[in-house]
Design a protein around this motif. Structure first.
Motif, PDB file in Angstrom:
ATOM      1  N   SER A  89       0.824  -1.202   0.000  1.00 59.31           N
ATOM      2  CA  SER A  89       0.000   0.000   0.000  1.00 59.31           C
ATOM      3  C   SER A  89       0.860   1.254   0.000  1.00 59.31           C
ATOM      4  O   SER A  89       2.060   1.199   0.264  1.00 59.31           O
ATOM      5  CB  SER A  89      -0.912   0.017   1.223  1.00 59.31           C
ATOM      6  OG  SER A  89      -0.136   0.166   2.405  1.00 59.31           O
ATOM      7  N   THR A 146      -1.871   6.935   3.324  1.00 63.14           N
ATOM      8  CA  THR A 146      -3.230   7.461   3.287  1.00 63.14           C
ATOM      9  C   THR A 146      -3.286   8.889   3.811  1.00 63.14           C
ATOM     10  O   THR A 146      -4.362   9.476   3.857  1.00 63.14           O
ATOM     11  CB  THR A 146      -4.186   6.582   4.114  1.00 63.14           C
ATOM     12  OG1 THR A 146      -3.690   6.522   5.454  1.00 63.14           O
ATOM     13  CG2 THR A 146      -4.274   5.186   3.523  1.00 63.14           C
ATOM     14  N   GLN A 147      -2.156   9.432   4.194  1.00 65.01           N
ATOM     15  CA  GLN A 147      -2.058  10.816   4.643  1.00 65.01           C
ATOM     16  C   GLN A 147      -1.182  11.589   3.670  1.00 65.01           C
ATOM     17  O   GLN A 147      -0.172  11.064   3.186  1.00 65.01           O
ATOM     18  CB  GLN A 147      -1.430  10.894   6.039  1.00 65.01           C
ATOM     19  CG  GLN A 147      -2.228  10.185   7.112  1.00 65.01           C
ATOM     20  CD  GLN A 147      -3.545  10.872   7.382  1.00 65.01           C
ATOM     21  OE1 GLN A 147      -3.624  12.085   7.454  1.00 65.01           O
ATOM     22  NE2 GLN A 147      -4.603  10.078   7.517  1.00 65.01           N
ATOM     23  N   TYR A 163      -4.242   3.443  -7.165  1.00 67.29           N
ATOM     24  CA  TYR A 163      -4.118   4.306  -5.996  1.00 67.29           C
ATOM     25  C   TYR A 163      -4.689   5.648  -6.418  1.00 67.29           C
ATOM     26  O   TYR A 163      -4.154   6.297  -7.312  1.00 67.29           O
ATOM     27  CB  TYR A 163      -2.665   4.453  -5.556  1.00 67.29           C
ATOM     28  CG  TYR A 163      -2.516   5.393  -4.385  1.00 67.29           C
ATOM     29  CD1 TYR A 163      -2.685   4.938  -3.089  1.00 67.29           C
ATOM     30  CD2 TYR A 163      -2.253   6.738  -4.577  1.00 67.29           C
ATOM     31  CE1 TYR A 163      -2.589   5.802  -2.015  1.00 67.29           C
ATOM     32  CE2 TYR A 163      -2.150   7.608  -3.509  1.00 67.29           C
ATOM     33  CZ  TYR A 163      -2.318   7.132  -2.230  1.00 67.29           C
ATOM     34  OH  TYR A 163      -2.223   7.988  -1.169  1.00 67.29           O
ATOM     35  N   TYR A 210      -4.970  17.096  -1.859  1.00 67.36           N
ATOM     36  CA  TYR A 210      -4.029  16.175  -1.240  1.00 67.36           C
ATOM     37  C   TYR A 210      -2.736  16.205  -2.049  1.00 67.36           C
ATOM     38  O   TYR A 210      -2.782  16.113  -3.267  1.00 67.36           O
ATOM     39  CB  TYR A 210      -4.674  14.791  -1.301  1.00 67.36           C
ATOM     40  CG  TYR A 210      -4.014  13.648  -0.595  1.00 67.36           C
ATOM     41  CD1 TYR A 210      -4.418  13.283   0.675  1.00 67.36           C
ATOM     42  CD2 TYR A 210      -3.030  12.889  -1.227  1.00 67.36           C
ATOM     43  CE1 TYR A 210      -3.866  12.188   1.311  1.00 67.36           C
ATOM     44  CE2 TYR A 210      -2.469  11.796  -0.594  1.00 67.36           C
ATOM     45  CZ  TYR A 210      -2.889  11.442   0.685  1.00 67.36           C
ATOM     46  OH  TYR A 210      -2.339  10.360   1.307  1.00 67.36           O
TER      47      TYR A 210
END
Length: 181
Positions: free
Chosen positions: A61, A64-65, A81, A87
């Motif tokens: 992975s 996620t931040q 992804y 972001y």
């Protein structure tokens, strides 16, 4: 380079190569400071100098931040992804690979103000993002589908993606900026 010397990460350790007898290592558990172009602490460049990059050691992975991360292992993704709206994800490949799952692209950047920045500070410059066959779609590795979506390749390679539109990268209407790689 840093003051004309080779600079990079290897096995999770930052180094400045002054020759065989002088190598500076940083604990791989520590955050690292470098510029997008690899200069240690931004010396000698005018990019986003002196930024702190956090260790990322997952094999399946991505973070996620929002933030700046350097890879310590190859990553095999199981789906696209998707970079979220508003972001900014900065990835230092560090000589490692990010591989898309079969039938998926590695990155889908189609939200408003989504930003993906890729660099590779390894000496070998061996880091890469591998896409897959997207058939009649666009962008086998990176898809940019929003006017305000951006992807930047500073260093590293984009390989293996095929698609009817854009091959590895499809930017319609997003922006793809290639400063190296």
């Amino acid at each position: 380079s840093y003051n004309g010397q080779k600079v990079g990460y290897t096995d999770g350790k930052f180094f400045v190569d002054n020759g065989p007898a002088d190598t500076e290592d940083v604990d791989p558990g520590e955050d690292h400071i470098h510029c997008l172009c690899g200069d240690k602490q931004g010396a000698g460049c005018d990019h986003e100098a002196g930024d702190v990059w956090q260790l990322w050691n997952s094999t399946t992975s991505l973070p996620t931040q929002a933030g700046k991360y350097y890879l310590t292992k190859d990553i095999q993704l199981t789906a696209n992804y998707s970079v979220p709206a508003d972001y900014a994800l900065y990835l230092d490949l560090n000589g490692k690979a990010i591989k898309a799952a079969s039938g998926y692209r590695a990155f889908h950047v189609s939200s408003s103000n989504a930003k993906l920045v890729i660099t590779d500070t390894s000496i070998e410059g061996a880091g890469f993002i591998q896409g897959s066959n997207m058939g009649t779609k666009g962008g086998g590795t990176i898809y940019l589908g929003n006017t305000y979506a951006t992807a930047v390749l500073f260093r590293g390679h984009i390989v293996g993606g095929t698609a009817k539109y854009g091959g590895n990268v499809y930017a319609n209407p997003g922006r793809f900026i290639m400063n190296g790689g």
